[in-house]
Scaffold this active site. Structure first.
Site, mmCIF file in Angstrom:
data_model
loop_
_atom_site.group_PDB
_atom_site.id
_atom_site.type_symbol
_atom_site.label_atom_id
_atom_site.label_comp_id
_atom_site.label_asym_id
_atom_site.label_seq_id
_atom_site.Cartn_x
_atom_site.Cartn_y
_atom_site.Cartn_z
ATOM 1 N N GLU A 253 1.120 -1.150 0.061
ATOM 2 C CA GLU A 253 -0.062 0.043 -0.065
ATOM 3 C C GLU A 253 0.954 1.220 0.032
ATOM 4 O O GLU A 253 1.451 1.803 1.040
ATOM 5 C CB GLU A 253 -0.836 -0.027 1.439
ATOM 6 N N CYS A 287 -2.372 9.631 1.970
ATOM 7 C CA CYS A 287 -2.109 8.807 0.829
ATOM 8 C C CYS A 287 -3.272 9.204 -0.432
ATOM 9 O O CYS A 287 -2.735 8.991 -1.456
ATOM 10 C CB CYS A 287 -1.994 7.332 0.985
HETATM 11 P P1 NAD Z 1 8.029 4.984 4.934
HETATM 12 O O1 NAD Z 1 8.019 4.236 3.811
HETATM 13 O O2 NAD Z 1 9.130 6.028 5.284
HETATM 14 O O3 NAD Z 1 7.978 4.053 6.347
HETATM 15 C C1 NAD Z 1 6.933 3.263 6.315
HETATM 16 C C2 NAD Z 1 7.293 1.934 7.222
HETATM 17 O O4 NAD Z 1 8.358 1.190 6.842
HETATM 18 C C3 NAD Z 1 7.905 2.604 8.712
HETATM 19 O O5 NAD Z 1 7.312 1.853 9.750
HETATM 20 C C4 NAD Z 1 9.438 2.568 8.593
HETATM 21 O O6 NAD Z 1 9.918 2.220 9.631
HETATM 22 C C5 NAD Z 1 9.217 1.011 7.844
HETATM 23 N N1 NAD Z 1 10.619 0.908 6.986
HETATM 24 C C6 NAD Z 1 11.515 1.723 6.508
HETATM 25 N N2 NAD Z 1 12.477 0.882 5.950
HETATM 26 C C7 NAD Z 1 12.157 -0.195 5.986
HETATM 27 C C8 NAD Z 1 12.909 -1.601 5.431
HETATM 28 N N3 NAD Z 1 13.816 -1.380 4.685
HETATM 29 N N4 NAD Z 1 12.333 -2.697 5.899
HETATM 30 C C9 NAD Z 1 11.028 -2.678 6.332
HETATM 31 N N5 NAD Z 1 10.357 -1.501 6.943
HETATM 32 C C10 NAD Z 1 10.975 -0.437 6.668
HETATM 33 O O7 NAD Z 1 6.735 5.789 4.861
HETATM 34 P P2 NAD Z 1 6.382 6.979 6.004
HETATM 35 O O8 NAD Z 1 6.922 8.264 5.717
HETATM 36 O O9 NAD Z 1 5.915 6.581 7.308
HETATM 37 O O10 NAD Z 1 4.591 7.369 5.498
HETATM 38 C C11 NAD Z 1 4.316 8.024 4.406
HETATM 39 C C12 NAD Z 1 4.172 7.224 2.955
HETATM 40 O O11 NAD Z 1 3.056 6.285 3.214
HETATM 41 C C13 NAD Z 1 3.476 8.395 1.897
HETATM 42 O O12 NAD Z 1 4.223 7.884 0.629
HETATM 43 C C14 NAD Z 1 2.056 7.622 1.605
HETATM 44 O O13 NAD Z 1 1.593 7.971 0.506
HETATM 45 C C15 NAD Z 1 2.222 6.284 2.057
HETATM 46 N N6 NAD Z 1 0.891 5.941 2.541
HETATM 47 C C16 NAD Z 1 0.349 4.871 1.944
HETATM 48 C C17 NAD Z 1 -0.973 4.413 2.331
HETATM 49 C C18 NAD Z 1 -1.950 3.371 1.434
HETATM 50 O O14 NAD Z 1 -2.818 3.067 1.952
HETATM 51 N N7 NAD Z 1 -1.586 3.251 0.288
HETATM 52 C C19 NAD Z 1 -1.627 4.899 3.557
HETATM 53 C C20 NAD Z 1 -0.782 5.798 4.197
HETATM 54 C C21 NAD Z 1 0.305 6.160 3.770
#
Ligand code: NAD
Length: 524
Positions: A253, A287
């Site tokens: 997602e 998002c």
């Molecule tokens: P992010 O990708 O920086 O982090 C998301 C999660 O991934 C965090 O818990 C982080 O610690 C973890 N993470 C980071 N590196 C990792 C790795 N190598 N392996 C496993 N886990 C890892 O995102 P963010 O800044 O927390 O959120 C914002 C983004 O999320 C935006 O791009 C937004 O569009 C997206 N988002 C999507 C949806 C959806 O339903 N499609 C919903 C909400 C947010």
């Protein structure tokens, strides 16, 4: 500490950001800078131990009937609702979001998701018979068994709703769930876990591991059977690759760049209100927020003027101390991103209609901003903003709006506004997005009945909807004989020229294009 961990720390609420590893995560209120609490930064051994405990606990949980699991999930819902004030207060402080949004877009959605899936699961996950079109002498049944331990990795923008949505689905389907919340909002996940435990539910069936990106990576490596990831596109690619290495299925997602198309017959007031709400709810850190507007020239100026007028009336401030419309920005990096897009757009000819500045003083705030005169040479129209900035572009026709809406590497949500819902429906079918709403915004993010997810680089797989419950399971096919079979099957050994001839006739009889008479002739 790897580069990834430093990157993650560099985002964390703007505090203690010297790139050094810290023993604990610190959670700060984005609206005030107040330190709210700490959480452990868990390493691979701890994560592995958690997953191992979850695996053992899953055996008893998965052996419960679906109804029994549903009953326990409803107990969790009741406990969350009983502690609504506490949950809303923490959500509002840790994420900086208005209390209305903490109530309606987080807690209420979770309560509804639990209620819905507890109700539909017995029927959705019941074994079902499918009819085989060819092998009529056999009966086939599909069984949905829990996969084992589901790892849920989630972002900060909806720190209760998004992770619990996936945790609930996993648990109702009979799995154990291990949640790795965002490093900037760990406290609300720990609060949910505290409420789960206090409700007397099996502790190891739902656990939380806190930490930066590497803790999430450790979770993927700890022996989970499915990873449900919500986050940015760049992280999603790394997570999907890690899952691929381990042959673990995953749901992605990812980011969005939702277009809103205002057709020439759109209702001005509803469209303008929808743009403002859809673009500024959760300070645009959504998002599926309205990230670009394509307004037909017949309605463009009126929709723009009204949207600007409504925006000027919005109240922004610390949501924990007042009933405000727009809250804070989670960390300074998001403000930098908004400023970069605005600067680029203005340099290329866009006009700033309202907002455009970060607020001086305590807390991280950015004014709700509307730009007009935008086009696809500007990053504000093509890259995810994830902040309170709405760019407008005037278009001459429906076809132009459609072409521009589809001119994106992302495809999560999209919106169409028109007085003619059938026309809107027809256009929606041509918009490249996982969900398209006609004359509405945002609501599908919290509608448990319908599948939610993206196409293109917005990800793959779906959460919500009955199918997503089945996706939490291994589908097993069990086939039995319909009538008592004895001796050998005609398909088995020995192969002979005669049997080969019969099968060849069968090929023509079954699959050639001729009519029934021709097919009978083929057999004879
Ligand atoms: P992010 O990708 O920086 O982090 C998301 C999660 O991934 C965090 O818990 C982080 O610690 C973890 N993470 C980071 N590196 C990792 C790795 N190598 N392996 C496993 N886990 C890892 O995102 P963010 O800044 O927390 O959120 C914002 C983004 O999320 C935006 O791009 C937004 O569009 C997206 N988002 C999507 C949806 C959806 O339903 N499609 C919903 C909400 C947010």
């Amino acid at each position: 500490m790897g580069q990834l961990a430093s990157e993650q720390m560099a985002k964390g609420n703007g505090q203690s950001l010297n790139g050094q590893s810290s023993a604990k995560l610190k959670s700060y209120a984005p609206a005030t800078g107040e330190l709210l609490g700490e959480a452990p930064n868990m390493g691979p051994d701890e994560v592995r131990a958690v997953v191992e405990r979850a695996r053992r606990a899953q055996e008893a949980w998965g052996a419960l009937s679906i109804e029994e699991r549903g009953e326990r999930m409803l107990r969790f819902r009741d406990a969350l609702v009983d502690r609504a004030d506490e949950v809303i207060d923490l959500l509002s402080r840790e994420c900086g979001k208005p209390r209305h949004e903490a109530l309606l877009h987080e807690l209420m959605v979770v309560a509804d998701v639990i209620t819905f899936f507890a109700k539909v699961a017995p029927q959705a996950l019941a074994p079902r018979e499918i009819s085989l079109h060819l092998l009529k002498h056999r009966r086939s049944f599909l069984h949905y068994s829990p996969r084992g331990v589901v790892g849920v990795i989630s972002p900060w923008n909806y720190p209760l709703q998004l992770p619990l949505r996936d945790v609930v689905l996993a648990l109702v389907a009979g799995n154990a769930a291990v949640l790795k919340p965002s490093e900037v909002t760990p406290l609300i996940a720990l609060k949910a876990k505290e409420i789960w435990d206090a409700a007397g539910l099996p502790e190891d069936v739902f656990q939380v591991v806190t930490g930066y990106g590497p803790t999430g990576a450790a979770l993927i490596d700890a022996g989970i059977q499915l990873c449900v990831f919500t986050g940015g596109v760049a992280t999603g690619k790394r997570v999907a690759a890690a899952c691929g290495e381990r042959l673990i299925p995953c749901v992605m997602e990812l980011g969005g760049k939702a277009p809103l198309i205002a057709l020439d017959d759109a209702d001005i007031e509803r469209t303008a209100q929808a743009i403002v709400f859809g673009g500024f709810t959760n300070a645009g850190q959504v998002c599926i927020s309205v990230e670009r507007v394509y307004a037909h020239q017949k309605v463009h100026d009126r929709v723009l003027d009204r949207a600007v007028e409504i925006t000027r009336s919005l109240r922004q401030g610390d949501p924990a101390s007042d009933f405000v419309d727009v809250g804070a920005i989670i960390f300074p990096h998001q403000i930098d991103v908004a400023e970069r897009h605005i600067k680029d757009a203005i340099e290329k000819g866009a006009q700033l209609k309202v907002g455009g500045k970060r607020r001086e003083g305590t807390g991280q705030f950015f004014e709700p901003t509307i730009l007009s005169g935008c086009n696809h040479d500007m990053t504000v129209m093509t890259q995810e903003i994830f902040g309170p900035v709405i760019p407008f572009m005037e278009v001459a026709s429906e076809e132009e709006a459609l072409r521009l809406a589809n001119d994106s590497h992302l495809g999560l949500n999209a919106y169409v506004f028109t007085a003619d819902r059938d026309r809107g429906h027809r256009l929606a079918e041509r918009v490249q997005a996982g969900s398209v709403l006609v004359n509405d915004v945002i609501t599908n993010g919290g509608t448990p009945d319908a599948p939610f997810g993206g196409i293109k680089q917005s990800g793959f797989g779906r959460v919500l909807g009955e199918d997503s419950l089945r996706d939490m399971c291994d589908v097993r096919h069990i086939s039995t004989d319909r009538v008592r079979m004895t001796g050998k099957d005609p398909l088995w050994y020995p192969y002979s020229e005669t049997s080969y001839g019969w099968f060849k006739k069968g090929l023509r009889a079954l699959f050639s294009g001729g009519g029934i008479v021709q097919r009978i002739r083929d057999i004879l």
